[in-house]
Motif scaffolding. Sequence first.
Motif, short mmCIF file in Angstrom:
data_model
loop_
_atom_site.label_atom_id
_atom_site.label_comp_id
_atom_site.label_asym_id
_atom_site.label_seq_id
_atom_site.Cartn_x
_atom_site.Cartn_y
_atom_site.Cartn_z
N ALA A 177 0.83 -1.21 0.00
CA ALA A 177 0.00 0.00 0.00
C ALA A 177 0.87 1.25 0.00
O ALA A 177 0.62 2.20 -0.76
CB ALA A 177 -0.94 0.00 1.21
N GLY A 178 1.89 1.26 0.82
CA GLY A 178 2.77 2.43 0.90
C GLY A 178 3.55 2.67 -0.37
O GLY A 178 3.64 3.79 -0.88
N ALA A 188 4.37 5.66 -5.38
CA ALA A 188 4.64 5.58 -6.82
C ALA A 188 3.56 6.33 -7.60
O ALA A 188 3.85 7.02 -8.58
CB ALA A 188 4.72 4.12 -7.26
N LEU A 189 2.32 6.19 -7.18
CA LEU A 189 1.22 6.89 -7.84
C LEU A 189 1.36 8.40 -7.71
O LEU A 189 1.14 9.14 -8.68
CB LEU A 189 -0.13 6.42 -7.28
N ALA A 214 -2.75 5.22 -12.68
CA ALA A 214 -2.83 4.28 -11.55
C ALA A 214 -2.36 2.89 -11.96
O ALA A 214 -1.63 2.22 -11.22
CB ALA A 214 -4.24 4.24 -10.98
N ALA A 215 -2.76 2.45 -13.14
CA ALA A 215 -2.32 1.13 -13.63
C ALA A 215 -0.81 1.10 -13.81
O ALA A 215 -0.15 0.10 -13.48
CB ALA A 215 -3.03 0.79 -14.93
N ASN A 231 4.58 -0.65 -11.84
CA ASN A 231 5.97 -0.21 -11.72
C ASN A 231 6.48 0.06 -10.32
O ASN A 231 7.67 0.35 -10.16
CB ASN A 231 6.18 1.01 -12.61
N CYS A 232 5.63 -0.01 -9.30
CA CYS A 232 6.19 0.21 -7.97
C CYS A 232 7.06 -0.99 -7.61
O CYS A 232 6.77 -2.12 -8.01
CB CYS A 232 5.10 0.50 -6.94
N PRO A 233 8.17 -0.77 -6.92
CA PRO A 233 9.10 -1.86 -6.62
C PRO A 233 8.46 -3.05 -5.89
O PRO A 233 8.82 -4.19 -6.14
CB PRO A 233 10.18 -1.19 -5.77
N VAL A 234 7.51 -2.79 -5.01
CA VAL A 234 6.89 -3.90 -4.28
C VAL A 234 5.99 -4.71 -5.22
O VAL A 234 5.99 -5.94 -5.16
CB VAL A 234 6.14 -3.40 -3.02
N SER A 235 5.26 -4.05 -6.12
CA SER A 235 4.48 -4.80 -7.12
C SER A 235 5.39 -5.69 -7.95
O SER A 235 5.06 -6.85 -8.23
CB SER A 235 3.72 -3.85 -8.06
#
Length: 144
Positions: A58-59, A64-65, A119-120, A125-129
């Motif tokens: 979530a963080g 990233a968003l 958002a997609a 692209n967020c590192p945790v995703s």
Amino acid sequence: MMRTAKAHWAGSGQDGQGSLTTQSGVLNDQPYSFKLRFQNEDGKAGTNPEELIAAAHAGCFTMALSFALGNAGFTATALDTEAQVAITPGDGGFSITGITLKLTASVPGISKDQFDAVAAGAKANCPVSKALSAVPITLEAALA
């Protein structure tokens, strides 16, 4: 850059107890155990790895968003994300079977199509995703 966390455990898997401590000190000997992880209905007596994954995701996604919106020329007045991590028993033990990111955002001047695309991209692209890409990740995004 390197971030660390430590786990301590004593006893058997089902009856033992452990604690988690993070580099930042946000968690300092935070208790966790099988009972707290799988038998504590409200989840308030201690933490568990899935809750920590949810918080990290979530963080990371929300930050990233925020950056992605800025790169697209927008500034959010509010981004609220709840990450839900599903864990399911199976033949080989428990598995994380999916993550849902539930986002509510207030972003002045953005269209729904622009918002959905940004958002997609942030989700992908967020590192945790990226680290959790072996698990299906669903995004439910709404403009407030």
